[in-house]
Design a protein around this motif. Structure first.
Motif, mmCIF file in Angstrom:
data_model
loop_
_atom_site.group_PDB
_atom_site.id
_atom_site.type_symbol
_atom_site.label_atom_id
_atom_site.label_comp_id
_atom_site.label_asym_id
_atom_site.label_seq_id
_atom_site.Cartn_x
_atom_site.Cartn_y
_atom_site.Cartn_z
ATOM 1 N N LYS A 178 -11.726 9.206 -56.680
ATOM 2 C CA LYS A 178 -11.725 8.256 -55.566
ATOM 3 C C LYS A 178 -10.286 7.914 -55.207
ATOM 4 N N LEU A 179 -9.919 8.190 -53.958
ATOM 5 C CA LEU A 179 -8.577 7.919 -53.464
ATOM 6 C C LEU A 179 -8.664 6.936 -52.309
ATOM 7 N N VAL A 180 -7.964 5.817 -52.426
ATOM 8 C CA VAL A 180 -7.845 4.861 -51.327
ATOM 9 C C VAL A 180 -6.438 4.984 -50.763
ATOM 10 N N VAL A 181 -6.347 5.140 -49.445
ATOM 11 C CA VAL A 181 -5.066 5.278 -48.760
ATOM 12 C C VAL A 181 -4.832 4.030 -47.920
ATOM 13 N N VAL A 182 -3.749 3.310 -48.199
ATOM 14 C CA VAL A 182 -3.386 2.140 -47.405
ATOM 15 C C VAL A 182 -2.335 2.582 -46.395
ATOM 16 N N GLY A 183 -2.710 2.614 -45.137
ATOM 17 C CA GLY A 183 -1.828 3.071 -44.077
ATOM 18 C C GLY A 183 -2.371 4.328 -43.432
ATOM 19 N N GLY A 184 -2.825 4.218 -42.182
ATOM 20 C CA GLY A 184 -3.429 5.351 -41.481
ATOM 21 C C GLY A 184 -2.478 6.017 -40.516
ATOM 22 N N GLY A 185 -1.176 6.045 -40.850
ATOM 23 C CA GLY A 185 -0.218 6.800 -40.056
ATOM 24 C C GLY A 185 -0.256 8.265 -40.439
ATOM 25 N N TYR A 186 0.771 9.010 -39.993
ATOM 26 C CA TYR A 186 0.701 10.457 -40.192
ATOM 27 C C TYR A 186 0.779 10.852 -41.667
ATOM 28 N N ILE A 187 1.577 10.145 -42.476
ATOM 29 C CA ILE A 187 1.680 10.513 -43.890
ATOM 30 C C ILE A 187 0.347 10.266 -44.596
ATOM 31 N N VAL A 205 -7.446 2.739 -45.204
ATOM 32 C CA VAL A 205 -7.386 1.349 -44.749
ATOM 33 C C VAL A 205 -6.214 1.217 -43.784
ATOM 34 N N GLU A 206 -6.505 0.884 -42.532
ATOM 35 C CA GLU A 206 -5.465 0.769 -41.506
ATOM 36 C C GLU A 206 -5.553 -0.593 -40.825
ATOM 37 N N ALA A 207 -4.428 -1.307 -40.734
ATOM 38 C CA ALA A 207 -4.418 -2.654 -40.171
ATOM 39 C C ALA A 207 -4.600 -2.662 -38.659
ATOM 40 N N MET A 208 -4.153 -1.615 -37.990
ATOM 41 C CA MET A 208 -4.302 -1.536 -36.539
ATOM 42 C C MET A 208 -5.728 -1.136 -36.184
ATOM 43 N N GLN A 209 -6.039 -1.172 -34.883
ATOM 44 C CA GLN A 209 -7.402 -0.882 -34.441
ATOM 45 C C GLN A 209 -7.676 0.617 -34.345
ATOM 46 N N GLN A 210 -6.641 1.435 -34.563
ATOM 47 C CA GLN A 210 -6.798 2.881 -34.491
ATOM 48 C C GLN A 210 -5.912 3.523 -35.543
ATOM 49 N N VAL A 211 -6.401 4.553 -36.216
ATOM 50 C CA VAL A 211 -5.511 5.335 -37.061
ATOM 51 C C VAL A 211 -4.523 6.062 -36.153
ATOM 52 N N LEU A 212 -3.406 6.488 -36.716
ATOM 53 C CA LEU A 212 -2.338 7.095 -35.922
ATOM 54 C C LEU A 212 -2.030 6.252 -34.693
ATOM 55 N N PRO A 213 -1.704 4.971 -34.884
ATOM 56 C CA PRO A 213 -1.540 4.055 -33.750
ATOM 57 C C PRO A 213 -0.400 4.423 -32.808
ATOM 58 N N GLN A 214 0.526 5.298 -33.240
ATOM 59 C CA GLN A 214 1.621 5.672 -32.365
ATOM 60 C C GLN A 214 1.201 6.708 -31.322
ATOM 61 N N TYR A 215 -0.003 7.265 -31.444
ATOM 62 C CA TYR A 215 -0.490 8.271 -30.502
ATOM 63 C C TYR A 215 -1.567 7.677 -29.602
ATOM 64 N N ASP A 216 -1.726 8.253 -28.404
ATOM 65 C CA ASP A 216 -2.765 7.741 -27.500
ATOM 66 C C ASP A 216 -4.135 8.226 -27.955
ATOM 67 N N GLY A 217 -5.151 7.507 -27.523
ATOM 68 C CA GLY A 217 -6.507 7.720 -28.001
ATOM 69 C C GLY A 217 -7.039 9.122 -27.787
ATOM 70 N N ASP A 218 -6.678 9.772 -26.659
ATOM 71 C CA ASP A 218 -7.186 11.105 -26.376
ATOM 72 C C ASP A 218 -6.738 12.105 -27.448
ATOM 73 N N LEU A 219 -5.526 11.935 -27.947
ATOM 74 C CA LEU A 219 -5.019 12.828 -28.978
ATOM 75 C C LEU A 219 -5.639 12.536 -30.342
ATOM 76 N N VAL A 220 -5.965 11.274 -30.586
ATOM 77 C CA VAL A 220 -6.447 10.870 -31.906
ATOM 78 C C VAL A 220 -7.935 11.151 -32.098
ATOM 79 N N ARG A 221 -8.714 11.110 -31.028
ATOM 80 C CA ARG A 221 -10.166 11.250 -31.171
ATOM 81 C C ARG A 221 -10.607 12.526 -31.894
ATOM 82 N N PRO A 222 -10.030 13.697 -31.592
ATOM 83 C CA PRO A 222 -10.440 14.885 -32.368
ATOM 84 C C PRO A 222 -10.146 14.752 -33.866
#
Length: 465
Positions: A178-187, A205-222
């Motif tokens: 079981k691996l828990v990752v705190v931070g849903g950025g690219y790393i 676990v990501e504090a923002m409302q979207q993982v990879l928050p630096q990218y726009d939603g269209d890129l992140v959805r896939p």
């Protein structure tokens, strides 16, 4: 020990530092480089290279496991599959070792003197280095600070034991159940995805409302869809609070205010990186800063004459190729050449599944800067090469000015799209227009055809959609 006097002193042999030193040596400058660890810095030793090796191994293993199900569209089936993670890590370490040796050889070829040890400033022109054989003093006319960055540690989740950084994650020889990752950025997502393919039960676990928050939603959805397919649990708008008393569970406050306990074997914290500016006397120099970063001008000069800074220590984007370009430029400036930092775009790649590339402005960024724009987007579901590789998810997008068709930005998401990054950067650096991209013959069948088709779409006459 005899004092060393040189024209150029580079502190740090990461991508920026070693490139700066090599180019300086090529230009005939008397150059010394100081490095406390192995040459190559974070990128080569505990970042870009080892993480991509692990990601590739995970992709191969994941694809093999898929073949066991009998659901493979190509008709390939295997009977059993296992992974020896210790052997995988040894393979990764072998690649790193080869590249370490290559960097050292290139420095020697350029006649750069390498001093192994930790440097500390006495003043703006003098450093002392604690080496294995004693204290070495180095005086230089010009100094380049290339000390890089390090993982950010959270006060409530200090590194140690089961709480690990990306550096430790890349050296694990036992697969965490079981691996828990705190931070849903690219790393966090790159490593989390790799471990999920290897067989770990992964929660992000990501504090923002979207993982990879630096990218726009269209890129992140896939990417989000693929995480779901891999069984990765993603909690967005969630806050990591504290470890349990037993140290094997994380208290999390979810977006709806509920409290959860996430059990883990390993807790990977990837909430960002900070510049490495303490413990080397840099903090005692009179250097202007922008937040925690050293402030530099368009020639990477700091506020102190004769001191330059390059790479992660100067701020975002923290990318190895940016540091390399800065290092080469600074060496040439010190050698008397006229150079300045004037980059239209620095491509950035997220090696998730699927991969993401960005270069230049996104549609929203272009509009925010006041541009009226044309946007052309071509899906890989209409690309023959993507079909033959069973990887039709994603697209290529081109953003251009509506009045002149000047390309302002390019983005893509899809399997293997990282190899398109050079096309994107080249188009932006050369000031390409939509007509240039549309009029360039792209080889068939390749994914790169999507670049031409996206430009045609923006011009209003796409051929294959």
């Amino acid at each position: 020990m005899k004092e060393i006097v040189c024209k150029l002193l580079v502190i740090g042999a990461g991508p920026g530092g070693y490139v700066c030193a090599i180019r300086a040596g090529q230009l005939g400058l008397d150059t010394v480089i100081v490095e406390a660890d192995r040459p190559g810095g974070t990128c080569l030793n505990v970042g870009c290279i080892p993480s991509k090796a692990l990601i590739h191994a995970a992709e191969e293993f994941g694809a093999t496991k898929q073949m066991m199900t009998g659901k493979n569209a190509m008709g390939i089936r295997v009977e059993a599959t296992t992974i020896d993670l210790a052997r995988t890590i040894a393979w990764k370490d072998g690649i790193v070792g080869r590249l370490n040796g290559g960097v050292s050889a290139l420095l020697q070829k350029a006649r750069v003197k390498i001093v192994h040890g930790r440097a500390s400033f006495r003043d703006g022109k003098t450093v002392e280095v604690e080496t294995e054989v004693g204290l070495q003093v180095i005086r230089a006319e010009t100094v380049v600070i290339a000390t890089g960055s390090e993982p950010v540690e959270l006060a409530a989740l200090p590194f140690g034991g089961r709480v690990i950084s990306s550096t430790v994650a890349l050296s694990l020889t036992d697969l965490p159940k079981k691996l828990v990752v705190v931070g849903g950025g690219y790393i966090g997502l790159e490593l989390g995805t790799a471990f999920a393919k290897l067989g770990s039960e992964v929660t992000v676990v990501e504090a923002m409302q979207q993982v990879l928050p630096q990218y726009d939603g269209d890129l992140v959805r896939p990417v989000q869809r693929r995480l779901g397919e891999l069984g990765v649990r993603v909690l967005t708008g969630a806050k990591a609070k504290a470890l349990s008393d037993s140290g094997d569970a994380l208290a999390v406050e979810t977006a709806d205010g509920q409290q959860q306990q996430l059990a883990f074997d390993r807790l990977l914290v990837t909430v960002g990186r900070r510049p490495r500016t303490t413990g080397s006397g840099i903090e005692d120099l009179d250097l202007d800063r922008t937040g925690p970063y050293l402030r530099v001008d368009d020639r990477c000069r700091t506020s102190m004459r004769g001191i330059y800074a390059i790479g992660d220590v100067t701020g975002e984007p923290m990318l190895a190729h940016r540091a390399m370009a800065q290092g080469e430029m600074v060496a040439e400036i010190v050698a008397g050449k006229k150079r300045a930092w004037d980059k239209r775009a620095i491509p950035a790649i997220c090696f998730t599944d699927p991969e993401i590339i960005t270069a230049g402005l996104s549609p929203d960024e272009a509009r925010a800067q006041g541009y009226a724009i044309r946007v052309g987007q071509f899906p890989f579901s209409a690309n023959g090469r993507a079909m033959t590789m069973l990887s039709e998810e994603g697209f290529v997008r081109v953003v251009a000015r509506a009045d002149t068709n000047l390309v302002l930005g390019m983005q893509a998401v899809g399997v293997g799209v990282s190899e398109l990054s050079a096309d994107f950067a080249l188009a932006l650096e050369m000031g390409a227009r939509l007509e240039d991209l549309a009029g360039t013959i792209h080889a068939h069948p390749t994914r790169s055809e999507a670049v031409q088709e996206a430009a045609l779409k923006a011009l209003g006459h796409a051929l294959h959609i």
